[in-house]
Design a protein around this motif. Structure first.
Motif, PDB file in Angstrom:
ATOM      1  N   LEU A 241      45.155  33.153  20.178  1.00 29.66           N
ATOM      2  CA  LEU A 241      45.990  32.788  21.323  1.00 29.66           C
ATOM      3  C   LEU A 241      47.150  33.642  21.327  1.00 29.66           C
ATOM      4  CD1 LEU A 241      45.884  30.404  23.147  1.00 29.66           C
ATOM      5  CD2 LEU A 241      47.544  29.241  21.730  1.00 29.66           C
ATOM      6  N   ILE A 242      47.803  34.344  20.306  1.00 30.68           N
ATOM      7  CA  ILE A 242      48.867  35.346  20.388  1.00 30.68           C
ATOM      8  C   ILE A 242      48.334  36.589  21.129  1.00 30.68           C
ATOM      9  CG2 ILE A 242      50.241  36.888  19.036  1.00 30.68           C
ATOM     10  CD1 ILE A 242      50.478  34.386  16.904  1.00 30.68           C
ATOM     11  N   LEU A 243      47.255  37.032  20.452  1.00 25.68           N
ATOM     12  CA  LEU A 243      46.448  38.280  20.670  1.00 25.68           C
ATOM     13  C   LEU A 243      46.286  37.940  22.389  1.00 25.68           C
ATOM     14  CD1 LEU A 243      45.275  41.047  20.406  1.00 25.68           C
ATOM     15  CD2 LEU A 243      43.332  39.756  19.538  1.00 25.68           C
ATOM     16  N   ALA A 244      45.541  37.058  22.717  1.00 25.19           N
ATOM     17  CA  ALA A 244      44.715  37.042  24.109  1.00 25.19           C
ATOM     18  C   ALA A 244      46.006  36.742  25.091  1.00 25.19           C
ATOM     19  CB  ALA A 244      43.761  35.770  24.124  1.00 25.19           C
ATOM     20  N   SER A 245      47.184  35.834  24.699  1.00 29.57           N
ATOM     21  CA  SER A 245      48.067  35.844  25.882  1.00 29.57           C
ATOM     22  C   SER A 245      48.630  37.130  26.016  1.00 29.57           C
ATOM     23  CB  SER A 245      49.228  35.007  25.034  1.00 29.57           C
ATOM     24  OG  SER A 245      48.682  33.687  24.639  1.00 29.57           O
ATOM     25  N   PHE A 246      49.035  37.806  24.981  1.00 34.33           N
ATOM     26  CA  PHE A 246      49.646  39.391  25.222  1.00 34.33           C
ATOM     27  C   PHE A 246      48.800  40.110  26.012  1.00 34.33           C
ATOM     28  CE2 PHE A 246      52.762  38.277  22.209  1.00 34.33           C
ATOM     29  CZ  PHE A 246      53.802  39.028  22.603  1.00 34.33           C
ATOM     30  N   ALA A 247      47.502  40.177  25.748  1.00 33.85           N
ATOM     31  CA  ALA A 247      46.459  40.802  26.442  1.00 33.85           C
ATOM     32  C   ALA A 247      46.554  40.293  27.760  1.00 33.85           C
ATOM     33  CB  ALA A 247      45.008  40.895  25.825  1.00 33.85           C
ATOM     34  N   THR A 248      46.335  39.056  28.237  1.00 28.85           N
ATOM     35  CA  THR A 248      46.541  38.668  29.565  1.00 28.85           C
ATOM     36  C   THR A 248      47.549  38.822  30.381  1.00 28.85           C
ATOM     37  OG1 THR A 248      44.997  36.978  28.507  1.00 28.85           O
ATOM     38  CG2 THR A 248      45.779  36.651  30.986  1.00 28.85           C
ATOM     39  N   LEU A 249      48.736  38.965  29.251  1.00 31.30           N
ATOM     40  CA  LEU A 249      50.071  39.234  30.255  1.00 31.30           C
ATOM     41  C   LEU A 249      50.120  40.594  30.598  1.00 31.30           C
ATOM     42  CD1 LEU A 249      52.657  37.253  28.270  1.00 31.30           C
ATOM     43  CD2 LEU A 249      51.947  36.869  30.609  1.00 31.30           C
ATOM     44  N   ILE A 250      49.714  41.719  29.546  1.00 29.15           N
ATOM     45  CA  ILE A 250      49.828  42.978  30.052  1.00 29.15           C
ATOM     46  C   ILE A 250      48.774  43.425  31.005  1.00 29.15           C
ATOM     47  CG2 ILE A 250      48.880  45.339  29.158  1.00 29.15           C
ATOM     48  CD1 ILE A 250      49.983  44.262  26.379  1.00 29.15           C
ATOM     49  N   GLY A 251      47.491  42.550  30.905  1.00 28.85           N
ATOM     50  CA  GLY A 251      46.412  42.814  32.116  1.00 28.85           C
ATOM     51  C   GLY A 251      47.044  42.294  33.293  1.00 28.85           C
ATOM     52  N   PHE A 252      47.575  41.117  33.518  1.00 31.85           N
ATOM     53  CA  PHE A 252      48.143  40.581  34.676  1.00 31.85           C
ATOM     54  C   PHE A 252      49.216  41.255  35.315  1.00 31.85           C
ATOM     55  CE2 PHE A 252      50.674  37.503  37.231  1.00 31.85           C
ATOM     56  CZ  PHE A 252      49.405  36.947  38.228  1.00 31.85           C
ATOM     57  N   PHE A 253      49.972  41.822  34.260  1.00 27.85           N
ATOM     58  CA  PHE A 253      51.154  42.804  34.834  1.00 27.85           C
ATOM     59  C   PHE A 253      50.704  44.106  35.555  1.00 27.85           C
ATOM     60  CE2 PHE A 253      54.257  46.242  34.565  1.00 27.85           C
ATOM     61  CZ  PHE A 253      55.243  45.555  35.255  1.00 27.85           C
ATOM     62  N   PHE A 254      49.863  44.582  34.862  1.00 23.77           N
ATOM     63  CA  PHE A 254      49.474  46.133  35.372  1.00 23.77           C
ATOM     64  C   PHE A 254      48.388  45.644  36.390  1.00 23.77           C
ATOM     65  CE2 PHE A 254      51.128  47.672  31.285  1.00 23.77           C
ATOM     66  CZ  PHE A 254      51.964  48.824  32.041  1.00 23.77           C
ATOM     67  N   GLY A 255      47.472  44.549  36.556  1.00 22.87           N
ATOM     68  CA  GLY A 255      46.570  44.438  37.100  1.00 22.87           C
ATOM     69  C   GLY A 255      47.258  44.005  38.644  1.00 22.87           C
ATOM     70  N   SER A 256      48.056  43.289  38.620  1.00 22.74           N
ATOM     71  CA  SER A 256      48.814  42.801  39.883  1.00 22.74           C
ATOM     72  C   SER A 256      49.477  44.134  40.352  1.00 22.74           C
ATOM     73  CB  SER A 256      49.827  41.796  39.519  1.00 22.74           C
ATOM     74  OG  SER A 256      49.325  40.771  39.045  1.00 22.74           O
ATOM     75  N   LEU A 257      50.085  45.013  39.628  1.00 17.79           N
ATOM     76  CA  LEU A 257      50.835  46.169  40.156  1.00 17.79           C
ATOM     77  C   LEU A 257      49.834  47.257  40.687  1.00 17.79           C
ATOM     78  CD1 LEU A 257      53.569  47.644  39.917  1.00 17.79           C
ATOM     79  CD2 LEU A 257      52.490  48.806  37.889  1.00 17.79           C
ATOM     80  N   PHE A 258      48.785  47.344  40.079  1.00 11.54           N
ATOM     81  CA  PHE A 258      47.577  48.191  40.684  1.00 11.54           C
ATOM     82  C   PHE A 258      46.996  47.590  41.972  1.00 11.54           C
ATOM     83  CE2 PHE A 258      46.811  50.175  36.450  1.00 11.54           C
ATOM     84  CZ  PHE A 258      47.838  51.121  36.450  1.00 11.54           C
ATOM     85  N   GLY A 259      46.969  46.426  41.754  1.00 11.15           N
ATOM     86  CA  GLY A 259      46.114  45.606  42.981  1.00 11.15           C
ATOM     87  C   GLY A 259      47.147  45.852  44.075  1.00 11.15           C
ATOM     88  N   PHE A 260      48.422  45.293  44.027  1.00  6.97           N
ATOM     89  CA  PHE A 260      49.335  45.332  45.142  1.00  6.97           C
ATOM     90  C   PHE A 260      49.425  46.829  45.562  1.00  6.97           C
ATOM     91  CE2 PHE A 260      50.907  41.178  44.201  1.00  6.97           C
ATOM     92  CZ  PHE A 260      51.108  40.636  45.380  1.00  6.97           C
ATOM     93  N   VAL A 261      49.756  47.772  44.737  1.00 10.01           N
ATOM     94  CA  VAL A 261      49.748  49.190  45.398  1.00 10.01           C
ATOM     95  C   VAL A 261      48.422  49.647  46.114  1.00 10.01           C
ATOM     96  CG1 VAL A 261      49.832  51.464  44.780  1.00 10.01           C
ATOM     97  CG2 VAL A 261      51.269  50.019  43.489  1.00 10.01           C
ATOM     98  N   ALA A 262      47.106  48.991  45.607  1.00  7.51           N
ATOM     99  CA  ALA A 262      46.143  49.708  46.152  1.00  7.51           C
ATOM    100  C   ALA A 262      46.017  48.790  47.571  1.00  7.51           C
ATOM    101  CB  ALA A 262      44.901  49.224  45.450  1.00  7.51           C
ATOM    102  N   GLY A 263      46.215  47.657  47.673  1.00  7.08           N
ATOM    103  CA  GLY A 263      46.130  46.566  48.830  1.00  7.08           C
ATOM    104  C   GLY A 263      47.049  46.901  49.997  1.00  7.08           C
ATOM    105  N   TYR A 264      48.284  47.575  49.555  1.00  7.47           N
ATOM    106  CA  TYR A 264      49.302  48.065  50.517  1.00  7.47           C
ATOM    107  C   TYR A 264      48.870  49.391  51.009  1.00  7.47           C
ATOM    108  CZ  TYR A 264      53.157  44.703  51.230  1.00  7.47           C
ATOM    109  OH  TYR A 264      53.616  43.699  51.747  1.00  7.47           O
ATOM    110  N   PHE A 265      48.354  50.311  50.043  1.00 11.82           N
ATOM    111  CA  PHE A 265      48.230  51.502  50.537  1.00 11.82           C
ATOM    112  C   PHE A 265      46.764  51.868  50.560  1.00 11.82           C
ATOM    113  CE2 PHE A 265      52.299  51.631  48.424  1.00 11.82           C
ATOM    114  CZ  PHE A 265      53.148  52.057  49.583  1.00 11.82           C
ATOM    115  N   ARG A 266      45.824  51.082  51.305  1.00  9.69           N
ATOM    116  CA  ARG A 266      44.531  50.963  51.373  1.00  9.69           C
ATOM    117  C   ARG A 266      44.131  52.400  51.984  1.00  9.69           C
ATOM    118  NH1 ARG A 266      41.154  47.004  54.278  1.00  9.69           N
ATOM    119  NH2 ARG A 266      43.441  46.899  55.156  1.00  9.69           N
ATOM    120  N   ASP A 267      42.954  52.911  51.066  1.00  9.95           N
ATOM    121  CA  ASP A 267      42.299  54.162  51.594  1.00  9.95           C
ATOM    122  C   ASP A 267      43.198  55.249  51.381  1.00  9.95           C
ATOM    123  OD1 ASP A 267      40.166  52.637  52.199  1.00  9.95           O
ATOM    124  OD2 ASP A 267      40.550  52.338  54.060  1.00  9.95           O
ATOM    125  N   THR A 268      44.291  55.370  50.808  1.00 13.03           N
ATOM    126  CA  THR A 268      45.014  56.436  50.407  1.00 13.03           C
ATOM    127  C   THR A 268      44.781  57.052  48.923  1.00 13.03           C
ATOM    128  OG1 THR A 268      46.790  55.400  49.440  1.00 13.03           O
ATOM    129  CG2 THR A 268      46.899  55.646  51.735  1.00 13.03           C
TER     130      THR A 268
END
Lengths: 335, 317
Positions: B99-126
């Motif tokens: 649980l400790i490992l998976a929670s940290f991994a998901t938090l890191i993944g969620f943070f960077f995933g959302s960051l990349f996702g928002f940047v990519a969605g806002y600046f689509r095709d750049t």
């Protein structure tokens, strides 16, 4: 131009895209709306009426759109506003209601929250004050049990109720100009007339200036003082409602009015239609864009630019054949 | 709202029963003798029979299933054949570590995933969108045990910054919230975060692009909201689905981390499953699977509840 003009559009051109795929949606529209006046822009789909309307708030994506000409709304030069001045202008000076409020309202915020957000954004008042104002707005647009409706989400309301809520949102910051983009098209007939009556009443009590876009001539007659008829990105005829309805001089306006059902049609009688289809805005023909479909067209109509012919006070038509268009079609052909 | 939550939990009970039945049957369908690891090769038939009765393997399968599930309800999952310790204890120690490992991994993944996702969605095709998409596709495609080993080679073997294996100093399996333990978490958590990061980034990018194309975005601009004001609305529209995906990813990581836990010798459920499988330790195996499956079901209930509070269109009736 009149001293009282609250909206002044001059030689507006809106082009989407560039190069050979460029779509010339609006080609030199000039329009003047006086304070407290309601002007209806009518025309079929793709005639540029909504594009003209959205240009008044500069809502087109700046990357893909080039806008030329000038637009002045209540003393603001809309096309040269900075982005922060533009967002102050939107909603506060000039606001808009949309065709389908279910799509134009954020689905995950309650209607009340969206109105309160708009009031707080522009007036900077407390949430309690904004809430009070929102409640008063809901009463003004005659929504029953307004407290409960403020907490409702867009999908929980009926179509007519949603459009009333949309009008309340547009009026939240006491704008001087209201733009209405086919506000009754998505509603059924009995609700349509209620919304039109509401708009007319609000216009009178608040002294609003309204630009009303529609393809429903009946709705235009109901609310407007003046009508501007658009075709292929141009205003082809403009005048007060009575003149346009009784003595239209542009062949397109005439054809449009003839293609309505007057009272009742006899069984088996065909409704008059306009032959052909509107032109491709990426490949507009020279001369008059309506010429290929026009019963009055002559060779002269197919070249050069067609100027607006003044036909009396505040009535004009963009046509070279206005000398004969007031006559029935058969006589004009002989003439 | 409380009724809605209660109903969701009630719905989960038959699902959990079904899950228990499936994992019991799967374990018993697999060929092989569960006693092979404890019996000496030359054990007499007498001894075999005695042990079989001791562990209850001589009874019929339905009988075994019901006595197992009745005891499981009271929290007793039986005794491990290999270690003779309580399965419940073993599983929960491992679950805590995972649980400790998976929670940290998901938090890191969620943070960077959302960051990349928002940047990519806002600046689509750049260029930025292409870069963010490249990183997220890499995240989903790279074999994570390989990535784990590469990270170990660079940061543990070459640079000697972080420990390569284990969950604490001296191979201790008891977790504590201090740097001596936390530094063991860094490499496996990063390795594990790569998959949820990629999936969340792709999902968020699509959601952002979809939301920005909606009519109400023009409506919000028309009412005078600034870009930041509109952004807040986009976030609330994207959040329900993004959270659901995150919850499911956490569920997968809770059970599906066998490879990573083995590479890093992380004493979690994946590691436990690995050893239970190789030792044919049936009570341990079915206990671990059951607990993981129940976690997955509960996590789904939690995500459901979270979603319905964020998105009013999900009915609470």
């Amino acid at each position: 131009m009149s001293q009282d003009a609250i909206i002044e559009i001059k030689d507006l051109e809106v082009v989407f895209g560039s190069g050979s795929a460029a779509v010339r949606a609006v080609n030199g529209v000039s329009l003047c709306v006086e304070r407290g006046q309601t002007v209806a822009l009518i025309g079929e789909s793709g005639s540029g009426k909504s594009v003209t309307l959205r240009s008044l708030l500069r809502l087109h994506a700046p990357k893909r759109t080039s806008i030329k000409g000038s637009i002045r709304v209540a003393g603001h030069d809309v096309l040269s506003l900075s982005s922060s001045a533009l967002s102050d202008f939107r909603g506060e000076v000039c606001s808009m209601i949309f065709q389908e409020p279910l799509l134009a309202l954020d689905p995950v915020y309650s209607v009340g929250d969206q109105i309160i957000e708009s009031i707080q954004r522009h007036k900077g008042c407390s949430r309690a004050e904004a809430n009070k104002k929102a409640l008063a707005l809901f009463e003004r647009v005659k929504i029953p049990s307004p407290e409960r409706r403020l907490a409702a989400y867009p999908h929980e309301m009926s179509g007519g109720m949603r459009q009333r809520a949309m009008i309340a949102l547009a009026l939240a910051c006491d704008p001087q100009v209201l733009l209405a983009d086919e506000p009754t098209t998505a509603l059924d007939a009995t609700v349509q007339i209620q919304i039109l009556l509401l708009l007319r009443e609000l216009q009178k009590t608040l002294g609003l200036s309204i630009v009303f876009v529609t393809h429903d001539i009946g709705a235009a007659v109901e609310v407007a003082d003046r009508i501007a008829v658009m075709y292929a990105g141009q205003i082809v005829e403009e005048g007060d409602v009575r003149t346009i309805m009784r003595a239209p001089r542009h062949p397109y306006t005439k054809a449009l009015l003839q293609s309505r059902a007057h009272g009742s049609l006899d069984r088996g009688q065909r409704l008059a239609t306009i032959p052909g289809a509107p032109p491709d805005l990426a490949k507009l023909p020279p001369g008059c864009a309506f010429a290929p479909r026009c019963a009055y067209a002559q060779d002269a109509c197919r070249e050069g630019t067609i100027a607006l012919v003044s036909l009396g006070e505040s009535h004009g038509a963009r046509c070279r054949r206005t000398d004969v268009t007031h006559l029935p079609h058969t006589e004009s052909v002989e003439a | 709202m409380i009724l809605f939550i209660l109903r969701r939990i009630l719905y989960a009970i038959p699902i959990m029963f079904g899950v228990a039945l499936v994992c019991f049957s799967l374990v018993h369908l697999a060929p092989g003798d569960p006693l092979v690891s404890v019996l000496p090769p030359d054990a007499s038939a007498e001894l075999q029979k005695q042990l079989r009765t001791l562990y209850g393997f001589d009874r019929s399968l339905p009988e075994q299933f019901f006595s197992w599930i009745l005891r499981a309800v009271t929290g007793d999952l039986g005794t491990s054949i290999a270690s003779s310790r309580s399965v419940t204890e073993e599983v929960f120690r491992a679950v805590k570590n995972t649980l400790i490992l998976a929670s940290f991994a998901t938090l890191i993944g969620f943070f960077f995933g959302s960051l990349f996702g928002f940047v990519a969605g806002y600046f689509r095709d750049t260029f930025v969108d292409k870069l963010a998409s490249f990183i997220s596709v890499m995240g989903v495609s790279v074999p994570h045990y390989w990535l784990g080993m590469v990270l170990v080679i660079i940061f543990a073997a070459q640079l000697n910054w972080l420990p390569a294996t284990g969950a604490g100093p001296g191979g201790s399996a008891d977790w504590a919230w201090d740097w001596a333990h936390m530094r063991h978490l860094v490499l496996p958590a990063i390795t594990m975060s790569v998959i949820p990061m990629g999936i969340i980034a792709r999902t968020v990018r699509a959601l952002v692009a979809d939301t920005l194309a909606q009519e109400f975005i023009i409506g919000l601009r028309a009412m005078g909201l600034t870009d930041f004001g509109v952004f807040r609305h986009v976030v609330k529209n994207v959040a329900p689905t993004a959270l659901a995906v995150m919850g499911l990813q956490l569920g997968y990581l809770l059970g599906g981390s066998i490879l990573i836990e083995t590479v890093f010798s992380w004493p979690g459920t994946g590691f436990l499953l690995n050893s239970a499988i190789f030792q044919r330790d049936l009570p341990l195996l079915q206990g671990t699977i059951l607990v993981l499956a129940i976690f997955f079901v509960l996590l789904n209930v939690l995500v459901d509840i979270l979603q319905s509070t964020l998105d009013p269109r999900i009915t609470r009736q």
